[in-house]
Design a protein around this motif. Structure first.
Motif, PDB file in Angstrom:
ATOM      1  N   GLY A 125     -36.964 -18.577 -38.224  1.00  0.00           N
ATOM      2  CA  GLY A 125     -38.361 -18.950 -38.021  1.00  0.00           C
ATOM      3  C   GLY A 125     -38.634 -19.332 -36.594  1.00  0.00           C
ATOM      4  O   GLY A 125     -37.983 -18.838 -35.673  1.00  0.00           O
ATOM      5  N   LYS A 126     -39.557 -20.277 -36.429  1.00  0.00           N
ATOM      6  CA  LYS A 126     -39.989 -20.629 -35.078  1.00  0.00           C
ATOM      7  C   LYS A 126     -38.966 -21.517 -34.372  1.00  0.00           C
ATOM      8  O   LYS A 126     -38.852 -21.489 -33.160  1.00  0.00           O
ATOM      9  N   GLY A 127     -38.222 -22.304 -35.158  1.00  0.00           N
ATOM     10  CA  GLY A 127     -37.248 -23.218 -34.562  1.00  0.00           C
ATOM     11  C   GLY A 127     -35.857 -22.617 -34.504  1.00  0.00           C
ATOM     12  O   GLY A 127     -35.643 -21.468 -34.906  1.00  0.00           O
ATOM     13  N   ASP A 128     -34.917 -23.424 -34.020  1.00  0.00           N
ATOM     14  CA  ASP A 128     -33.530 -22.964 -33.927  1.00  0.00           C
ATOM     15  C   ASP A 128     -32.965 -22.654 -35.312  1.00  0.00           C
ATOM     16  O   ASP A 128     -33.351 -23.264 -36.295  1.00  0.00           O
ATOM     17  N   LEU A 172     -43.497 -21.103 -41.113  1.00  0.00           N
ATOM     18  CA  LEU A 172     -42.689 -21.613 -40.008  1.00  0.00           C
ATOM     19  C   LEU A 172     -41.199 -21.401 -40.203  1.00  0.00           C
ATOM     20  O   LEU A 172     -40.457 -21.318 -39.234  1.00  0.00           O
ATOM     21  N   ILE A 173     -40.761 -21.345 -41.452  1.00  0.00           N
ATOM     22  CA  ILE A 173     -39.321 -21.227 -41.696  1.00  0.00           C
ATOM     23  C   ILE A 173     -39.049 -20.511 -43.023  1.00  0.00           C
ATOM     24  O   ILE A 173     -39.806 -20.674 -43.983  1.00  0.00           O
TER      25      ILE A 173
END
Lengths: 207, 122
Positions: B46-49, B85-86
Motif C-alpha cells: 500500500g502507501k506505507g512501508d 491504503l493497505i
C-alpha cells in the motif's frame, strides 16, 4: 481501487531502479568512490533518488562479498538520536561498508565521532541534501523526462494519469517521491486524504 | 533454465483459519541450490512501508531437481483484507537460494474464505 492493485504502492516504487544519465554511471560512481579513498557522498534534493541509489550500492557491495551495514538516523529528539546511533555504530564498525542515509540528521559534533568510530571501514557512503561532509561522488537530479520514464514503467497506460508528467513534476518541485505518492492517492480514490490546494489544482475538473 | 512451481491441492486458494493447505512443489534448477525452502507468510502492500510475517517454513532437500508434498495448518490470522491504503495478502513461496529461483502462489485467509473488503472511510 484496492491498495494491492494500486500501481503506485511503496513496494512497486522500491522496485524502480535508479536511472543514471549514461550507462556507465554506476561504474563511474564506484571509480570516484575509490579515488576518494572509499569515502563519498551522494548529494541531491528530496525525492531525487538518493536512498534508491544507496540501496543499490548496498546490493552491489553485498554481491562482492563485503559485509554491509545500512544506517538511517531517525527523525526524533536529539537524545534519542544519540542513543539509537550509539547502538547502531556498534554493529556498523564491524562492517566493511557503511551506508548512511539522511546524514544531515547527524549533527556536526556527533558526525566527528561517527567518522572516528567508522575509521576502519573500507567504504562509507552518505546521502545528504548538501555537499560538504565527504567528497561528492554523485549528484542526483530529476527531470520531467525522468518522471515520465518512471510513470511509463509503473503504469503503461500513460493516458490514465490525470495530469501531464511535466505539470506534475512542476507541482512537486521536482520531488519524484511526493509526485508518485500523490498518484497513489489519486488511484486509491481517497479524495479526503489528498484534499489540499495543490491537489485541487492538480486534479481540477479532470476526474 | 530454472523451473519451479507450487501446485495447491484441487487448485484451492481460499482458506479459513485452522484449515489445512496442502499441495506439491517441484523444482528443476540449472545449478545446485544452497537451500530450498517453502514459506507460508503474509505481507502488506500500500502507501506505507511493506510489512512481512513468515508464519512457517519447511526446509527441503537442496538438490538440483526434486518434488515434495507439503501441508500447513492455516493460523488464526491475520485475515486477508484490502482497503484503499493497505492490503494484507497471504502467499506460499518456494525459494531456491543460490539458484535465483522463486515461485509464489497467493492465498486468501479469512473466516469466510473471501478477502475482507474494508471499503472507503466516509
Amino acid at each position: 481501487m484496492r491498495a494491492k492493485d494500486n500501481p503506485f504502492t511503496v513496494t512497486k516504487m522500491h522496485s524502480l531502479k535508479y536511472r543514471f544519465v549514461d550507462s556507465s554511471g554506476f561504474q563511474s560512481l564506484l571509480e570516484r568512490l575509490e579515488l576518494a579513498s572509499g569515502r563519498g557522498a551522494i548529494v541531491g534534493d528530496e525525492g531525487s533518488g538518493k536512498s534508491t541509489l544507496l540501496a543499490e550500492l548496498a546490493c552491489h557491495f553485498r554481491s562482492q562479498g563485503l559485509s554491509t551495514y545500512s544506517l538511517r538516523p531517525t527523525d526524533c529528539s536529539l537524545f534519542t538520536r544519540y542513543v539509537k546511533l550509539w547502538k547502531h555504530l556498534g554493529s556498523a564498525t564491524r562492517a566493511q561498508c557503511v551506508l548512511i542515509d539522511s546524514s544531515e540528521r547527524i549533527d556536526p559534533l556527533l558526525w566527528q565521532f561517527v567518522r572516528w568510530r567508522l575509521r576502519n571501514c573500507r567504504y562509507i557512503v552518505i546521502a545528504a541534501h548538501n555537499a560538504g561532509r565527504y567528497q561528492t561522488v554523485h549528484k542526483t537530479e530529476t527531470s520531467p523526462e525522468l518522471l515520465s520514464d518512471l510513470l511509463a514503467e509503473l503504469l503503461p497506460e500513460l493516458t490514465a494519469i490525470p495530469v501531464e508528467p511535466t505539470k506534475l513534476f512542476e507541482l512537486h518541485g521536482g520531488n519524484i517521491r511526493t509526485a508518485l505518492r500523490q498518484l497513489y492517492d489519486y488511484f486509491s480514490g481517497s479524495d479526503k486524504i489528498t484534499t489540499n490546494q495543490r491537489t485541487a489544482v492538480l486534479l481540477g475538473g479532470r476526474r | 533454465m530454472n523451473q519451479v512451481s507450487i501446485s495447491l491441492s484441487h487448485g484451492r486458494q481460499n482458506y479459513s483459519p485452522g484449515e489445512r493447505i496442502s499441495g506439491t512443489v517441484q523444482w528443476t534448477l540449472s545449478e545446485i541450490p544452497s537451500s530450498v525452502e517453502l514459506r507460508l507468510f503474509w505481507y502488506t502492500e500500500g502507501k506505507g512501508d511493506q510489512d512481512v510475517g513468515i508464519v512457517e517454513r519447511k526446509v527441503l532437500s537442496s538438490v538440483q531437481q526434486s518434488s515434495s508434498e507439503f501441508e500447513f495448518v492455516v493460523p488464526d490470522g491475520p485475515y486477508s483484507f484490502s482497503g484503499t491504503l493497505i492490503s494484507l495478502s497471504w502467499a506460499l513461496e518456494l525459494v531456491c537460494e543460490g539458484a535465483d529461483a522463486v515461485a509464489r502462489e497467493t492465498l486468501v485467509v479469512s473466516p469466510s474464505g473471501a478477502e475482507v473488503n474494508l471499503g472507503a472511510a466516509d
